[in-house]
Write a protein that holds these residues in place. Structure first.
Motif, PDB file in Angstrom:
ATOM      1  N   ALA A   1      12.696 -17.818  61.164  1.00  0.00           N
ATOM      2  CA  ALA A   1      11.823 -17.130  60.206  1.00  0.00           C
ATOM      3  C   ALA A   1      12.560 -16.938  58.869  1.00  0.00           C
ATOM      4  O   ALA A   1      11.984 -17.128  57.788  1.00  0.00           O
ATOM      5  N   GLN A   2      13.845 -16.595  58.957  1.00  0.00           N
ATOM      6  CA  GLN A   2      14.636 -16.418  57.721  1.00  0.00           C
ATOM      7  C   GLN A   2      14.745 -17.733  56.955  1.00  0.00           C
ATOM      8  O   GLN A   2      14.657 -17.764  55.722  1.00  0.00           O
ATOM      9  N   ALA A   3      14.936 -18.826  57.681  1.00  0.00           N
ATOM     10  CA  ALA A   3      15.077 -20.137  57.017  1.00  0.00           C
ATOM     11  C   ALA A   3      13.760 -20.518  56.328  1.00  0.00           C
ATOM     12  O   ALA A   3      13.757 -21.048  55.208  1.00  0.00           O
ATOM     13  N   ALA A   4      12.630 -20.214  56.993  1.00  0.00           N
ATOM     14  CA  ALA A   4      11.326 -20.555  56.418  1.00  0.00           C
ATOM     15  C   ALA A   4      11.057 -19.710  55.170  1.00  0.00           C
ATOM     16  O   ALA A   4      10.524 -20.195  54.168  1.00  0.00           O
ATOM     17  N   GLU A   5      11.443 -18.446  55.226  1.00  0.00           N
ATOM     18  CA  GLU A   5      11.241 -17.534  54.104  1.00  0.00           C
ATOM     19  C   GLU A   5      12.132 -17.937  52.916  1.00  0.00           C
ATOM     20  O   GLU A   5      11.679 -18.020  51.770  1.00  0.00           O
ATOM     21  N   ALA A   6      13.404 -18.219  53.207  1.00  0.00           N
ATOM     22  CA  ALA A   6      14.356 -18.586  52.146  1.00  0.00           C
ATOM     23  C   ALA A   6      13.928 -19.888  51.469  1.00  0.00           C
ATOM     24  O   ALA A   6      14.123 -20.062  50.260  1.00  0.00           O
ATOM     25  N   PHE A   7      13.336 -20.783  52.233  1.00  0.00           N
ATOM     26  CA  PHE A   7      12.894 -22.071  51.668  1.00  0.00           C
ATOM     27  C   PHE A   7      11.915 -21.871  50.513  1.00  0.00           C
ATOM     28  O   PHE A   7      11.979 -22.570  49.495  1.00  0.00           O
TER      29      PHE A   7
ATOM     30  N   CYS B   1      18.762 -25.103  55.873  1.00  0.00           N
ATOM     31  CA  CYS B   1      19.295 -25.811  57.044  1.00  0.00           C
ATOM     32  C   CYS B   1      19.577 -24.844  58.188  1.00  0.00           C
ATOM     33  O   CYS B   1      20.172 -23.790  57.961  1.00  0.00           O
ATOM     34  N   VAL B   2      19.161 -25.217  59.388  1.00  0.00           N
ATOM     35  CA  VAL B   2      19.585 -24.482  60.589  1.00  0.00           C
ATOM     36  C   VAL B   2      20.291 -25.480  61.499  1.00  0.00           C
ATOM     37  O   VAL B   2      19.723 -26.508  61.858  1.00  0.00           O
ATOM     38  N   TRP B   3      21.512 -25.149  61.822  1.00  0.00           N
ATOM     39  CA  TRP B   3      22.408 -26.059  62.542  1.00  0.00           C
ATOM     40  C   TRP B   3      22.497 -25.646  64.004  1.00  0.00           C
ATOM     41  O   TRP B   3      22.840 -24.508  64.304  1.00  0.00           O
TER      42      TRP B   3
ATOM     43  N   GLN C   1      27.659 -20.896  53.431  1.00  0.00           N
ATOM     44  CA  GLN C   1      26.734 -19.793  53.129  1.00  0.00           C
ATOM     45  C   GLN C   1      27.397 -18.749  52.232  1.00  0.00           C
ATOM     46  O   GLN C   1      26.720 -18.148  51.391  1.00  0.00           O
ATOM     47  N   ARG C   2      28.724 -18.559  52.393  1.00  0.00           N
ATOM     48  CA  ARG C   2      29.415 -17.619  51.493  1.00  0.00           C
ATOM     49  C   ARG C   2      29.253 -18.068  50.036  1.00  0.00           C
ATOM     50  O   ARG C   2      28.906 -17.283  49.155  1.00  0.00           O
TER      51      ARG C   2
ATOM     52  N   GLU D   1      20.370 -16.534  49.722  1.00  0.00           N
ATOM     53  CA  GLU D   1      20.629 -16.098  51.103  1.00  0.00           C
ATOM     54  C   GLU D   1      19.938 -17.016  52.111  1.00  0.00           C
ATOM     55  O   GLU D   1      18.887 -17.597  51.819  1.00  0.00           O
ATOM     56  N   ASN D   2      20.547 -17.126  53.276  1.00  0.00           N
ATOM     57  CA  ASN D   2      19.960 -17.857  54.422  1.00  0.00           C
ATOM     58  C   ASN D   2      19.648 -19.326  54.136  1.00  0.00           C
ATOM     59  O   ASN D   2      18.684 -19.871  54.662  1.00  0.00           O
ATOM     60  N   ILE D   3      20.448 -19.949  53.287  1.00  0.00           N
ATOM     61  CA  ILE D   3      20.260 -21.388  53.034  1.00  0.00           C
ATOM     62  C   ILE D   3      20.876 -22.184  54.181  1.00  0.00           C
ATOM     63  O   ILE D   3      20.282 -23.144  54.673  1.00  0.00           O
TER      64      ILE D   3
END
Ligand code: NAD
Length: 515
Positions: A60-66, A182-184, A202-203, A211-213
């Protein structure tokens, strides 16, 4: 050494990492996986596993950050990737050493792998200003047509144990300049390299306010893996691993009409003609078959050599194999480390046994090493192996990819026969010819397609050691994906064809009148 490395990479105080593990006494709890050192068989650290709920939150975070990240201009996303590449330069040696510790490739190869991520970052920076679409003439007056490439969405990146840093880098650096998050999902055999690599990226992204890229999800295939491949929020799944895994992942993603980028197994051959530079061929063949203990997708697994030079060449190869220093992959001068685990050693033993039963002869190696000194006694070491195929040139076990340092030697009379033999396996990743004749080289690269049927074809170079810039990937059961160079970026974007009318008269295509 281990502790200093974990500290330098920020893993000693990491909430997911448990460094207090002691030898065999540490119990493996339900939600903890132990990262093992294959050179000693001892745990390096524990890593807590993600649950289904964690997976949901991260996705959900990845979709939101996108939704926000796609609005950042592409060259600015390139700036992010440039800074990430520089951050990896700062820890090149440490990150390379962590890989060595966790999956057993020698340190030079571990460092080389991180260098590949730096190289793809550099490549991606340039690419960020070249996400080009075409314009084309419209058949209608006062109309314009063009294509544009748009960010795609969160990308699910599934990686194999043997390239625990660069395979992610090939995907993530391009995906990021294309505007994707990206989610790895790493291999459970190399979770620490994933955490260290991802935290750095991510840092740097957070420092720029994004955030959450780059996120990771570490979990079992049935809980986390299956959730990811079935999840429509990932328009693209990029999966690297065995053909068995790719067949399942490909079918699952296709069922939901998602896109898949598959980078699967190889069964790569080197052809050597009678007029080749044999010195060059010898050195390349040893590196190609013994490097990473035969655990590269591009490892040379079959040698197809002209019958007139086969005996001599095999003698030299055996001598070269017997000088390969096997040992602690972190130690200078060692050329071959361990296999990843006991199952891999058993697969190696099974292949050797099958080859003998099928009529082949072991010229050197063929057994596990049982007398390694000190701590290495618990490691998964085997002898690099050369197996001479019977004169019928038939050996069913050689048609399979055994992820270990076994080289099968076939012989040929004509180049056509050699190319047919090279193309006779199910996989189509990498191929090579050593020859002094330009006609033979060109026949191997025949533009009609009658030469090598692989995605990678090398002349006077071995099958392994691809460089960034060219598209990397293979045909047939290798899955057809392309990564890391050329126009591979297009996989991480969606194409839109735009037609714009700028007159006052309705004009329909194909001359249709509708009045
Ligand atoms: P593997 O197939 O066992 O696992 C690869 C990855 O797939 C792991 O992260 C694993 O957890 C994941 N996976 C397995 N089942 C899954 C499922 N149902 N859903 C989601 N994810 C799932 O491979 P491995 O042993 O880690 O790696 C060795 C293999 O990878 C070899 O065949 C090698 O040739 C291949 N490989 C190919 C390339 C390439 O670029 N072509 C590169 C490296 C490795």
């Amino acid at each position: 050494m281990t502790h200093a490395l974990l500290t330098k990479l920020g893993l000693d105080n990491h909430p997911r990492v448990i460094t207090d593990v002691r030898g065999d006494e540490t119990p493996e709890k339900d939600n903890v996986i132990l990262s093992m050192n294959p050179a000693t068989g001892k745990p390096i650290a524990g890593v807590t596993l993600d649950s289904k709920e964690d997976y949901e939150r991260i996705t959900a975070q990845a979709a939101e950050a996108f939704k926000e990240f796609r609005k950042i201009p592409a060259p600015k996303r390139g700036e992010l990737v440039r800074r990430i590449g520089n951050a990896y330069r700062d820890v090149l040696e440490e990150l390379g050493s962590l890989e060595t510790l966790e999956m057993g490739k020698i340190k030079a190869e571990g460092i080389g792998e991180v260098q590949e991520t730096i190289d793809i970052a550099d490549f991606a920076v340039g690419q960020s200003r070249q996400l080009w679409g075409k314009t084309m003439p419209s058949e209608r007056p006062e109309h314009a047509m063009k294509e544009q490439w748009l960010p795609l969405g969160p990308v699910g990146i599934i990686t194999a144990f043997n390239f625990p840093n660069a395979v992610w880098g090939w995907n993530a650096m391009l995906a990021a300049v294309c505007g994707d998050t990206c989610v790895w999902k790493p291999s459970l055999m190399a979770p620490l390299t994933c955490i260290a690599t991802n935290e750095i990226a991510q840092r740097v992204a957070s420092e720029m306010g994004y955030e959450n890229i780059f996120q990771y999800v570490i979990g079992t295939d049935d809980i986390v893996g299956e959730s990811m491949i079935n999840d429509k929020r990932y328009p693209l799944i990029s999966a690297t691993g065995s053909c068995r895994m790719g067949r399942h992942v490909g079918a699952t993603v296709a069922k939901r009409l998602g896109k898949c980028l598959l980078e699967l197994g190889g069964n790569n051959a080197v052809i050597i003609t009678e007029d080749a530079n044999l010195d060059l061929a010898l050195k390349s063949t040893v590196f190609g078959s013994v490097g990473t203990a035969g655990q590269r997708c591009t490892t040379s697994r079959r040698l197809i050599i002209h019958e007139s030079i086969a005996d001599d060449f095999c003698d030299k190869l055996v001598k070269a194999y017997e000088t390969v220093k096997i040992g602690d992959p972190l130690e200078d001068g060692v050329l071959m480390g361990p296999l990843i685990n006991e199952q891999s050693v058993q697969a190696y033993e099974h292949a050797v046994k099958s080859a003998k039963e099928q009529g082949a002869t072991v010229l050197t190696g063929g057994e596990r090493i049982t007398d390694m000194p000190g701590e290495l006694a618990g490691g998964h070491f085997v002898k690099p192996t050369i197996i001479r195929v019977p004169s019928s040139n038939e050996l069913p076990i050689a048609m399979e990819e055994t992820f270990a340092p076994i080289l099968y030697v076939f012989t040929f009379k004509t180049l056509e026969e050699a190319i047919d033999m090279q193309n006779s396996v199910d996989q189509g990743l990498s191929s090579a010819i050593f020859t002094g004749a330009s006609n033979s080289a060109q026949r191997f690269l025949d533009p009609s397609g009658a030469g090598s049927d692989c995605g990678l074809a090398y002349v006077n170079l071995g099958t392994s050691g691809a460089e960034i810039g060219g598209a990397f990937g293979g045909e047939k059961d290798t899955g057809g994906g392309r990564e890391s160079g050329s126009d591979a970026w297009k996989a991480y974007m969606r194409r839109q064809t735009c037609t714009i009318g700028f007159g006052d008269t309705l004009a329909l295509a194909q001359g249709i009148k509708f009045e």
